[in-house]
Design a protein around this motif. Structure first.
Motif, PDB file in Angstrom:
ATOM      1  N   ARG A   1       0.860  -1.196   0.000  1.00  0.00           N
ATOM      2  CA  ARG A   1       0.000   0.000   0.000  1.00  0.00           C
ATOM      3  C   ARG A   1       0.893   1.242   0.000  1.00  0.00           C
ATOM      4  O   ARG A   1       1.364   1.671   1.046  1.00  0.00           O
ATOM      5  CB  ARG A   1      -0.939  -0.029   1.192  1.00  0.00           C
ATOM      6  CG  ARG A   1      -1.849  -1.233   1.124  1.00  0.00           C
ATOM      7  CD  ARG A   1      -2.757  -1.471   2.298  1.00  0.00           C
ATOM      8  NE  ARG A   1      -2.682  -0.634   3.421  1.00  0.00           N
ATOM      9  CZ  ARG A   1      -3.755  -0.050   4.009  1.00  0.00           C
ATOM     10  NH1 ARG A   1      -4.952  -0.225   3.493  1.00  0.00           N
ATOM     11  NH2 ARG A   1      -3.609   0.674   5.091  1.00  0.00           N
ATOM     12  N   HIS A   2       1.126   1.776  -1.191  1.00  0.00           N
ATOM     13  CA  HIS A   2       2.026   2.916  -1.357  1.00  0.00           C
ATOM     14  C   HIS A   2       1.304   4.068  -2.047  1.00  0.00           C
ATOM     15  O   HIS A   2       0.414   3.862  -2.875  1.00  0.00           O
ATOM     16  CB  HIS A   2       3.242   2.530  -2.200  1.00  0.00           C
ATOM     17  CG  HIS A   2       4.177   1.567  -1.543  1.00  0.00           C
ATOM     18  ND1 HIS A   2       5.475   1.385  -1.967  1.00  0.00           N
ATOM     19  CD2 HIS A   2       4.019   0.734  -0.488  1.00  0.00           C
ATOM     20  CE1 HIS A   2       6.085   0.481  -1.212  1.00  0.00           C
ATOM     21  NE2 HIS A   2       5.197   0.069  -0.309  1.00  0.00           N
ATOM     22  N   ILE A   3       1.741   5.273  -1.701  1.00  0.00           N
ATOM     23  CA  ILE A   3       1.242   6.498  -2.336  1.00  0.00           C
ATOM     24  C   ILE A   3       2.452   7.325  -2.750  1.00  0.00           C
ATOM     25  O   ILE A   3       3.402   7.468  -1.973  1.00  0.00           O
ATOM     26  CB  ILE A   3       0.360   7.320  -1.370  1.00  0.00           C
ATOM     27  CG1 ILE A   3      -0.772   6.470  -0.793  1.00  0.00           C
ATOM     28  CG2 ILE A   3      -0.206   8.549  -2.071  1.00  0.00           C
ATOM     29  CD1 ILE A   3      -1.521   7.148   0.355  1.00  0.00           C
ATOM     30  N   LEU A   4       2.423   7.860  -3.958  1.00  0.00           N
ATOM     31  CA  LEU A   4       3.483   8.743  -4.446  1.00  0.00           C
ATOM     32  C   LEU A   4       2.826  10.047  -4.868  1.00  0.00           C
ATOM     33  O   LEU A   4       1.896  10.047  -5.676  1.00  0.00           O
ATOM     34  CB  LEU A   4       4.223   8.095  -5.611  1.00  0.00           C
ATOM     35  CG  LEU A   4       5.488   8.781  -6.136  1.00  0.00           C
ATOM     36  CD1 LEU A   4       6.396   7.766  -6.842  1.00  0.00           C
ATOM     37  CD2 LEU A   4       5.168   9.935  -7.103  1.00  0.00           C
ATOM     38  N   VAL A   5       3.307  11.159  -4.290  1.00  0.00           N
ATOM     39  CA  VAL A   5       2.726  12.464  -4.614  1.00  0.00           C
ATOM     40  C   VAL A   5       3.838  13.459  -4.902  1.00  0.00           C
ATOM     41  O   VAL A   5       5.007  13.218  -4.613  1.00  0.00           O
ATOM     42  CB  VAL A   5       1.856  13.008  -3.464  1.00  0.00           C
ATOM     43  CG1 VAL A   5       0.832  11.975  -3.005  1.00  0.00           C
ATOM     44  CG2 VAL A   5       2.710  13.470  -2.281  1.00  0.00           C
ATOM     45  N   GLY A   6       3.438  14.593  -5.449  1.00  0.00           N
ATOM     46  CA  GLY A   6       4.387  15.684  -5.569  1.00  0.00           C
ATOM     47  C   GLY A   6       4.262  16.477  -6.845  1.00  0.00           C
ATOM     48  O   GLY A   6       3.411  16.217  -7.713  1.00  0.00           O
ATOM     49  N   ASP A   7       5.143  17.462  -6.940  1.00  0.00           N
ATOM     50  CA  ASP A   7       5.298  18.227  -8.160  1.00  0.00           C
ATOM     51  C   ASP A   7       6.263  17.440  -9.039  1.00  0.00           C
ATOM     52  O   ASP A   7       7.478  17.506  -8.850  1.00  0.00           O
ATOM     53  CB  ASP A   7       5.847  19.623  -7.836  1.00  0.00           C
ATOM     54  CG  ASP A   7       6.118  20.444  -9.080  1.00  0.00           C
ATOM     55  OD1 ASP A   7       5.797  19.966 -10.188  1.00  0.00           O
ATOM     56  OD2 ASP A   7       6.658  21.558  -8.947  1.00  0.00           O
TER      57      ASP A   7
ATOM     58  N   LEU B   1      -4.341   0.017  -3.497  1.00  0.00           N
ATOM     59  CA  LEU B   1      -5.140   1.136  -2.983  1.00  0.00           C
ATOM     60  C   LEU B   1      -6.120   1.683  -4.020  1.00  0.00           C
ATOM     61  O   LEU B   1      -6.857   2.635  -3.733  1.00  0.00           O
ATOM     62  CB  LEU B   1      -4.218   2.268  -2.513  1.00  0.00           C
ATOM     63  CG  LEU B   1      -3.441   2.024  -1.215  1.00  0.00           C
ATOM     64  CD1 LEU B   1      -2.436   3.146  -0.991  1.00  0.00           C
ATOM     65  CD2 LEU B   1      -4.387   1.916  -0.027  1.00  0.00           C
ATOM     66  N   LYS B   2      -6.136   1.107  -5.193  1.00  0.00           N
ATOM     67  CA  LYS B   2      -6.981   1.641  -6.269  1.00  0.00           C
ATOM     68  C   LYS B   2      -8.435   1.796  -5.841  1.00  0.00           C
ATOM     69  O   LYS B   2      -9.053   2.852  -6.057  1.00  0.00           O
ATOM     70  CB  LYS B   2      -6.898   0.725  -7.495  1.00  0.00           C
ATOM     71  CG  LYS B   2      -7.786   1.181  -8.656  1.00  0.00           C
ATOM     72  CD  LYS B   2      -7.671   0.236  -9.842  1.00  0.00           C
ATOM     73  CE  LYS B   2      -8.582   0.679 -10.974  1.00  0.00           C
ATOM     74  NZ  LYS B   2      -8.506  -0.231 -12.139  1.00  0.00           N
ATOM     75  N   ASP B   3      -8.981   0.780  -5.207  1.00  0.00           N
ATOM     76  CA  ASP B   3     -10.392   0.820  -4.824  1.00  0.00           C
ATOM     77  C   ASP B   3     -10.626   1.554  -3.510  1.00  0.00           C
ATOM     78  O   ASP B   3     -11.774   1.711  -3.088  1.00  0.00           O
ATOM     79  CB  ASP B   3     -10.942  -0.604  -4.727  1.00  0.00           C
ATOM     80  CG  ASP B   3     -10.952  -1.307  -6.073  1.00  0.00           C
ATOM     81  OD1 ASP B   3     -11.059  -0.610  -7.100  1.00  0.00           O
ATOM     82  OD2 ASP B   3     -10.845  -2.549  -6.101  1.00  0.00           O
ATOM     83  N   ALA B   4      -9.535   2.011  -2.868  1.00  0.00           N
ATOM     84  CA  ALA B   4      -9.663   2.723  -1.597  1.00  0.00           C
ATOM     85  C   ALA B   4      -9.920   4.215  -1.786  1.00  0.00           C
ATOM     86  O   ALA B   4     -10.333   4.901  -0.853  1.00  0.00           O
ATOM     87  CB  ALA B   4      -8.397   2.527  -0.756  1.00  0.00           C
ATOM     88  N   VAL B   5      -9.672   4.717  -3.001  1.00  0.00           N
ATOM     89  CA  VAL B   5      -9.839   6.151  -3.251  1.00  0.00           C
ATOM     90  C   VAL B   5     -11.322   6.509  -3.255  1.00  0.00           C
ATOM     91  O   VAL B   5     -12.112   5.951  -4.019  1.00  0.00           O
ATOM     92  CB  VAL B   5      -9.191   6.549  -4.597  1.00  0.00           C
ATOM     93  CG1 VAL B   5      -9.464   8.019  -4.901  1.00  0.00           C
ATOM     94  CG2 VAL B   5      -7.692   6.270  -4.577  1.00  0.00           C
TER      95      VAL B   5
ATOM     96  N   LEU C   1      -8.761   8.541   1.012  1.00  0.00           N
ATOM     97  CA  LEU C   1      -8.742   7.091   0.882  1.00  0.00           C
ATOM     98  C   LEU C   1      -9.341   6.441   2.118  1.00  0.00           C
ATOM     99  O   LEU C   1      -9.213   6.948   3.234  1.00  0.00           O
ATOM    100  CB  LEU C   1      -7.307   6.569   0.707  1.00  0.00           C
ATOM    101  CG  LEU C   1      -6.484   7.150  -0.423  1.00  0.00           C
ATOM    102  CD1 LEU C   1      -5.426   8.085   0.138  1.00  0.00           C
ATOM    103  CD2 LEU C   1      -5.801   6.047  -1.215  1.00  0.00           C
ATOM    104  N   ASP C   2      -9.967   5.305   1.919  1.00  0.00           N
ATOM    105  CA  ASP C   2     -10.426   4.477   3.028  1.00  0.00           C
ATOM    106  C   ASP C   2      -9.355   3.413   3.281  1.00  0.00           C
ATOM    107  O   ASP C   2      -9.240   2.462   2.516  1.00  0.00           O
ATOM    108  CB  ASP C   2     -11.773   3.824   2.686  1.00  0.00           C
ATOM    109  CG  ASP C   2     -12.866   4.859   2.508  1.00  0.00           C
ATOM    110  OD1 ASP C   2     -12.961   5.774   3.355  1.00  0.00           O
ATOM    111  OD2 ASP C   2     -13.609   4.780   1.507  1.00  0.00           O
ATOM    112  N   VAL C   3      -8.577   3.636   4.342  1.00  0.00           N
ATOM    113  CA  VAL C   3      -7.429   2.762   4.587  1.00  0.00           C
ATOM    114  C   VAL C   3      -7.638   1.845   5.795  1.00  0.00           C
ATOM    115  O   VAL C   3      -6.764   1.058   6.119  1.00  0.00           O
ATOM    116  CB  VAL C   3      -6.146   3.600   4.800  1.00  0.00           C
ATOM    117  CG1 VAL C   3      -5.863   4.405   3.549  1.00  0.00           C
ATOM    118  CG2 VAL C   3      -6.252   4.521   6.003  1.00  0.00           C
TER     119      VAL C   3
END
Length: 271
Positions: A152-158, A240-244, A269-271
């Motif tokens: 379960r990973h998330i990548l964010v940013g500019d 996590l696709k279906d957690a958004v 997200l529902d985690v």
């Protein structure tokens, strides 16, 4: 448990701390990822964030340039900083959430500030553009950015690339403009594919619709012609696709007094 997370290139956290406070008081995300903080760690406005309820902070700053930070209502299990292209230039920080945050399955969050790349889209003539292309290649090859299975990973940013035709105001006019050149878009999408990431914006908004998160300071009035680009991204691993459950771009923030040229982008997200 519901988790809300915002990414925002703030273009100097000290200069715009009042705008950050305005946003946090209104939106109340659980986690805020900032890019271009432009200050050393000791100068980061920790006390202001703590007064706002964000007591857990992970910093990777430098004087005057770049800099990334993660501020959170929830405690981290640990944090990590990676360097790319053999440069110590404060473009990445990651944290993991787990038991301390009452999250049963570990959740890893990466916050990135990809090099802008200068103005000339030729790596032979422009060292900054060469750096950007090498940075994107290293992101693609980076094993920790390849979540698999139940990771379960998330990548964010500019990420400083608008990869699709409707991520810019004019695909034809920007094909030779840094941030939308074919070589950049191909490399960013290759990094996305290598990690089997889900691009949340384009998962929820049809490719036929224009989506922007950045409007240049060079325009006297940013609303005229609406000449934006989607440079700020939120990716989630397949697990996590279906957690958004929600996704928002706060376009109005570009019209605030002395704004950043980027606006906050938030996922729930529902985690």
């Amino acid at each position: 448990m519901r988790l809300s997370l915002t990414t925002w290139n703030i273009n100097s956290v000290r200069l715009r701390i009042d705008l950050v406070a305005k946003f946090l008081k209104s939106a109340r995300p659980d986690v805020l990822c900032l890019q271009e903080t432009k200050c050393i760690d000791d100068a980061f406005p920790l006390k202001r964030f703590k007064r706002l309820g964000y007591e857990h902070v992970a910093l990777n700053g430098q004087k005057g340039y770049h800099g990334v930070a993660i501020v959170s209502k929830l405690p981290f299990e640990d944090k990590d900083i990676r360097t790319f292209c053999d440069k110590v230039d404060s473009r990445h920080i990651s944290v993991s959430f787990g038991e301390k945050a009452n999250i049963a399955k570990p959740l890893v969050l990466h916050n990135f500030y990809v090099p802008a790349g200068g103005d000339i889209p030729d790596p032979a003539l422009n060292e900054k553009f060469d750096h950007k292309l090498r940075f994107l290649d290293e992101m693609k090859a980076c094993e920790p950015l390849h979540p698999r299975g139940e990771d379960r990973h998330i990548l964010v940013g500019d990420l400083n690339v608008a990869p699709h035709e409707n991520d810019v105001w004019s695909h034809k006019q920007l094909l030779k403009v840094v941030s939308h050149t074919p070589v950049e878009t191909e490399k960013l999408l290759a990094a996305l594919a290598a990690g089997e990431w889900i691009d949340v914006a384009r998962e929820r908004i049809p490719m036929s619709e224009k989506v922007y998160t950045w409007w240049s300071y060079r325009a006297a009035d940013w609303t005229v012609g609406d000449r934006g680009r989607r440079l700020d991204h939120i990716w989630v691993s397949r697990a996590l696709k279906d957690a958004v459950s929600d996704f928002k771009i706060l376009r109005d923030a570009r019209g605030w007094e002395r704004p950043s040229d980027h606006v906050p982008v938030t996922v729930t997200l529902d985690v």
